[in-house]
Scaffold this motif. Structure first.
Motif, mmCIF file in Angstrom:
data_model
loop_
_atom_site.group_PDB
_atom_site.id
_atom_site.type_symbol
_atom_site.label_atom_id
_atom_site.label_comp_id
_atom_site.label_asym_id
_atom_site.label_seq_id
_atom_site.Cartn_x
_atom_site.Cartn_y
_atom_site.Cartn_z
ATOM 1 N N ARG A 11 0.827 -1.201 0.000
ATOM 2 C CA ARG A 11 0.000 0.000 0.000
ATOM 3 C C ARG A 11 0.863 1.254 0.000
ATOM 4 N NH1 ARG A 11 -0.942 -1.882 5.396
ATOM 5 N NH2 ARG A 11 -2.687 -3.009 4.538
ATOM 6 N N LYS A 13 0.214 5.381 1.029
ATOM 7 C CA LYS A 13 -0.672 6.412 1.593
ATOM 8 C C LYS A 13 -0.029 7.759 1.311
ATOM 9 C CE LYS A 13 -2.725 3.729 5.270
ATOM 10 N NZ LYS A 13 -3.202 3.727 6.647
ATOM 11 N N THR A 22 -5.134 9.952 0.741
ATOM 12 C CA THR A 22 -5.655 8.865 -0.070
ATOM 13 C C THR A 22 -4.755 7.660 0.108
ATOM 14 O OG1 THR A 22 -6.447 8.246 -2.260
ATOM 15 C CG2 THR A 22 -4.404 9.497 -2.180
ATOM 16 N N THR A 23 -5.327 6.481 -0.090
ATOM 17 C CA THR A 23 -4.580 5.226 0.029
ATOM 18 C C THR A 23 -4.836 4.386 -1.210
ATOM 19 O OG1 THR A 23 -4.864 5.228 2.431
ATOM 20 C CG2 THR A 23 -4.264 3.135 1.418
ATOM 21 N N CYS A 24 -3.778 3.794 -1.738
ATOM 22 C CA CYS A 24 -3.877 2.857 -2.849
ATOM 23 C C CYS A 24 -3.267 1.537 -2.391
ATOM 24 C CB CYS A 24 -3.126 3.378 -4.072
ATOM 25 S SG CYS A 24 -3.802 4.918 -4.707
ATOM 26 N N GLU A 25 -3.989 0.450 -2.648
ATOM 27 C CA GLU A 25 -3.581 -0.869 -2.187
ATOM 28 C C GLU A 25 -3.615 -1.860 -3.336
ATOM 29 O OE1 GLU A 25 -6.146 -2.321 0.891
ATOM 30 O OE2 GLU A 25 -4.620 -2.002 2.394
ATOM 31 N N GLU A 26 -2.724 -2.845 -3.272
ATOM 32 C CA GLU A 26 -2.695 -3.884 -4.299
ATOM 33 C C GLU A 26 -2.374 -5.214 -3.628
ATOM 34 O OE1 GLU A 26 0.490 -4.533 -7.661
ATOM 35 O OE2 GLU A 26 -0.846 -2.870 -8.186
ATOM 36 N N ASN A 47 3.963 2.261 -9.417
ATOM 37 C CA ASN A 47 2.623 2.269 -10.024
ATOM 38 C C ASN A 47 1.572 2.723 -9.027
ATOM 39 O OD1 ASN A 47 3.552 1.406 -12.501
ATOM 40 N ND2 ASN A 47 3.146 -0.747 -12.092
ATOM 41 N N LEU A 48 1.652 2.219 -7.789
ATOM 42 C CA LEU A 48 0.681 2.631 -6.773
ATOM 43 C C LEU A 48 0.819 4.112 -6.450
ATOM 44 C CD1 LEU A 48 0.622 -0.299 -4.183
ATOM 45 C CD2 LEU A 48 -1.209 0.459 -5.669
ATOM 46 N N HIS A 51 -0.655 6.196 -9.190
ATOM 47 C CA HIS A 51 -2.119 6.173 -9.133
ATOM 48 C C HIS A 51 -2.645 7.102 -8.036
ATOM 49 C CE1 HIS A 51 -6.092 4.542 -9.741
ATOM 50 N NE2 HIS A 51 -6.190 4.292 -8.443
ATOM 51 N N CYS A 52 -2.000 7.079 -6.867
ATOM 52 C CA CYS A 52 -2.418 7.961 -5.763
ATOM 53 C C CYS A 52 -2.252 9.437 -6.131
ATOM 54 C CB CYS A 52 -1.583 7.678 -4.506
ATOM 55 S SG CYS A 52 -2.162 6.285 -3.539
ATOM 56 N N LYS A 55 -4.966 11.033 -8.325
ATOM 57 C CA LYS A 55 -6.282 11.277 -7.732
ATOM 58 C C LYS A 55 -6.502 12.740 -7.393
ATOM 59 C CE LYS A 55 -7.153 6.801 -5.549
ATOM 60 N NZ LYS A 55 -7.432 6.156 -4.249
#
Length: 87
Positions: A11, A13, A22-26, A47-48, A51-52, A55
């Motif tokens: 993840r 944050k 915001t948080t992005c998780e995979e 990549n994460l 993406h964050c 946003k």
């Protein structure tokens, strides 16, 4: 049995300058479980993080990176018997 999606993940944050976050998780794939030295490199999270950052267009105050590793209990769950306590 635990679901795969909840067992292991990486993840990112991000907290922005206006204090929103915001948080992005995979979810990690089985072939990634033994790759923890690679997980310590920033490339693993690019990549994460990208993406964050897409946003919201604000400046960033703080970035947090994390990996949740599987525990021994998750690998080999133990079923305890309640029979000795009954009767």
């Amino acid at each position: 049995k635990l679901k795969e999606a909840k067992e292991k993940n990486k993840r990112v944050k991000v907290k922005f300058n206006d204090f929103t976050r915001t948080t992005c998780e995979e979810t990690l794939h089985p072939h990634e479980f033994n790759m923890w030295p690679e997980m310590l490199k920033i490339d693993y999270f690019k990549n994460l993080l990208s993406h964050c950052l897409q946003k919201k267009g604000n400046a960033v105050r703080l970035i947090g990176l994390g990996v949740r590793f599987i525990t021994q209990e998750e690998l080999n769950p133990v079923q305890l018997s309640l029979l000795p306590f009954c009767g």
